[in-house]
Design a protein around this motif. Structure first.
Motif, mmCIF file in Angstrom:
data_model
loop_
_atom_site.group_PDB
_atom_site.id
_atom_site.type_symbol
_atom_site.label_atom_id
_atom_site.label_comp_id
_atom_site.label_asym_id
_atom_site.label_seq_id
_atom_site.Cartn_x
_atom_site.Cartn_y
_atom_site.Cartn_z
ATOM 1 N N VAL A 1 0.773 -1.171 -0.101
ATOM 2 C CA VAL A 1 -0.120 -0.007 0.223
ATOM 3 C C VAL A 1 0.819 1.204 0.088
ATOM 4 O O VAL A 1 1.824 1.520 0.810
ATOM 5 N N ARG A 2 0.746 1.944 -1.031
ATOM 6 C CA ARG A 2 1.526 3.318 -1.069
ATOM 7 C C ARG A 2 0.443 4.363 -0.539
ATOM 8 O O ARG A 2 -0.841 4.444 -1.065
ATOM 9 N N MET A 3 0.895 5.320 0.209
ATOM 10 C CA MET A 3 0.269 6.380 0.843
ATOM 11 C C MET A 3 0.620 7.692 0.657
ATOM 12 O O MET A 3 1.722 7.908 0.632
ATOM 13 N N ARG A 4 -0.323 8.698 0.369
ATOM 14 C CA ARG A 4 0.180 9.968 0.237
ATOM 15 C C ARG A 4 -0.764 10.913 0.993
ATOM 16 O O ARG A 4 -2.069 10.750 1.039
ATOM 17 N N ILE A 5 -0.223 11.770 1.874
ATOM 18 C CA ILE A 5 -1.190 12.708 2.386
ATOM 19 C C ILE A 5 -0.921 14.149 1.801
ATOM 20 O O ILE A 5 0.347 14.425 1.532
#
Length: 545
Positions: free
Chosen positions: A489-493
């Motif tokens: 899972v790649r996450m971005r805020i």
């Protein structure tokens, strides 16, 4: 890939499991680490090196890695790329960037923890993939049950001493951590240990972290295993214990701030969500063998309105893959050596001339001979008792019955093989009874029969158990050692404070690699000649929290 039905690996892992369970009960390493690092100092990535608030941040979550090279390296190679464009099922593309933070969500090595295994199965693949790619990510890790197999000694040495190795830099001092992220987000990693227990220093640690949170802050909670789904297959006592732990941490310590739950332990991708937008995601596809998604078939309703939204692979594909157990010997040749030896010893111990007898008469003669031979009776009982112990707890009260039936099928197979061999070496080849030549030929043929029939019966048992009774999910897919269907899972805020979750999957990992041609490439790159390998792609469209 680890061959879980290799008798030597089974024995070694069994011993490690017993030792680690004893250590976990008598000498909890977490208590010592809390004394060695008493300060509660969350890592702060809400600001940059100059102290200015970050507008956005990328991070990657990878769990259950450190198994076979192809699977582990394929994920590491994908994560290490500075940028990655991925496509969803509708054809829409998204540009993503390699995470400044990298999170290992548990079970960083298989089959058991040791410095040597970590080095060969985890550090070397990741170091090779990171070479020449992008700046070292900041690594945070939590241990799974396999990391606990040496009492957490190797895990602490590698991940909790602020080292720079394997292409990353570590920061944490304990086996759990807290990280402050931009826009009021927090990343929390827990260590539930083998007993699925929160120790008191860990509770105090997170209570102190909770005091640093604002009222509207939100939490990404990393767990070593998905208590919400494990509760479907555990006994009521263990299920209640796990649910109480998670409920206590979520509501009593963190104050209902958890927006996203991330867990590994099950080696596939599965997402549950509720109408409030909370996400519970299993992403254990960092390199370990694939786990099925079609079990359990009947699930208890999850609390708080959570429902299943997506799984990878699909339940239909998962059920189809289980049929590969019919080729159990192909995947586990050393297990065939074990069953061949057991079949040979059991049949040889009887040493009766039944080749010219009819089936009922031959069976009667074998049973009467066996009852008069304590050694044969003991071997038969040990086989049956072993298979009773092997039977899945999901069979419930029928577990002893299932184990006995499984054992009797193997004993019947021994009889039929011995009867056929006796007929071949007697009436057909006319070899004298109790002659050396006949004994050697019989032993070799029975061994070959057990080599083929024993694993085939085991594969058939696992196939029926999983696809019909939803039992032996771990064993039925552990036997196949499938390296494909990987995920992370790649996450971005983003600058508006929204959390984007990009679940990225690799349907079929490359099986062939070639050296990187420049220093700006990783040490190994996929070989274009491997036409069956598939590129990374989104498992489902991004989830926005």
């Amino acid at each position: 890939m680890v061959r879980w039905f290799d008798p030597l690996i089974l024995a070694r892992t069994g011993v490690r499991s017993v030792i680690s369970a004893t250590i976990g009960k008598q000498a909890d390493r977490r208590l010592l680490d809390a004394l060695a690092a008493p300060k509660v100092e969350p890592s702060d990535f809400s600001v940059d090196a100059a102290g200015n608030p970050r507008q956005e941040l990328w991070l990657d979550y990878v769990s259950d890695l450190g198994d076979g090279w192809d699977s582990t390296y394929a994920v590491a190679h994908t994560v290490a790329r500075p940028s990655l464009t991925v496509q969803d099922e509708t054809g829409k593309t998204y540009d993503t960037h390699g995470g400044e933070l990298l999170v290992f969500g548990g079970d960083a090595v298989y089959p058991d923890a040791s410095v040597k295994e970590y080095e060969e199965r985890t550090i070397q693949p990741w170091a090779s993939a990171m070479r020449g790619q992008r700046p070292r990510p900041h690594l945070f890790a939590i241990p799974g049950n396999h990391d606990w197999y040496d009492g957490l000694v190797s895990f602490i040495r590698l991940f909790c001493q602020e080292r720079a190795l394997g292409g990353w830099t570590t920061h944490q001092r304990r086996s759990y951590f807290a990280v402050k992220l931009p826009h009021g987000w927090w990343l929390i990693g827990t260590d539930m240990q083998l007993e699925s227990d929160l120790d008191d220093p860990q509770v105090q640690y997170f209570q102190e972290v909770a005091k640093l949170m604002n009222k509207d802050d939100r939490v990404i909670l990393c767990l070593a295993e998905p208590a919400w789904l494990r509760a479907q297959v555990r006994t009521p006592a263990i299920r209640l214990h796990q649910e109480n732990n998670l409920d206590f941490l979520q509501h009593q310590v963190l104050g209902k701030k958890v927006s996203v739950f991330l867990a590994g332990d099950l080696h596939h991708y599965r997402r549950h969500a509720n109408d409030a937008g909370q996400q519970k995601i299993i992403a254990g596809g960092g390199g370990a063998f694939l786990h099925p998604t079609h079990a359990p078939r009947k699930q208890r309703p999850l609390p708080e309105g959570f429902t299943a939204r997506k799984c990878f692979p699909s339940a239909t594909e998962s059920r189809r893959l289980c049929w590969h157990n019919l080729a159990f010997l192909k995947h586990n040749p050393r297990f065939g050596m074990l069953t061949g030896l057991l079949y040979m010893l059991l049949a040889w111990a009887l040493s009766t001339n039944i080749g010219a007898s009819t089936a009922p008469k031959a069976l009667s003669l074998v049973v009467s001979t066996a009852l008069g031979s304590p050694g044969v009776v003991i071997i038969a009982l040990l086989i049956i008792l072993g298979l009773i112990g092997f039977a899945d707890a999901r069979f419930g009260r029928l577990r002893p019955v299932v184990g006995v039936l499984h054992g009797l099928v193997h004993l019947l197979a021994v009889f039929l093989i011995a009867w056929g061999v006796s007929y071949l070496v007697g009436p057909v080849l006319d070899l004298p009874f109790r002659s050396l030549q006949r004994d050697l030929v019989s032993a070799a043929l029975i061994f070959l029969g057990g080599l083929v029939v024993g694993p085939t019966l085991m594969g058939l048992y696992l196939l029926i158990s999983l696809n019909v009774f939803s039992a032996h999910a771990n064993e039925a897919f552990g036997s196949l050692s499938i390296p494909d269907w990987k995920n992370f899972v790649r996450m971005r805020i983003d600058k508006n404070g929204r959390l984007w979750l990009f679940p990225i999957g690799i349907r079929r990992v490359p099986r062939s690699w070639k050296p990187g041609s420049t220093v700006r490439e990783p040490e190994w790159v996929p070989d274009p000649a491997d036409k069956r390998a598939t590129p990374p792609a989104l498992i489902e469209p991004p989830i926005i929290v």
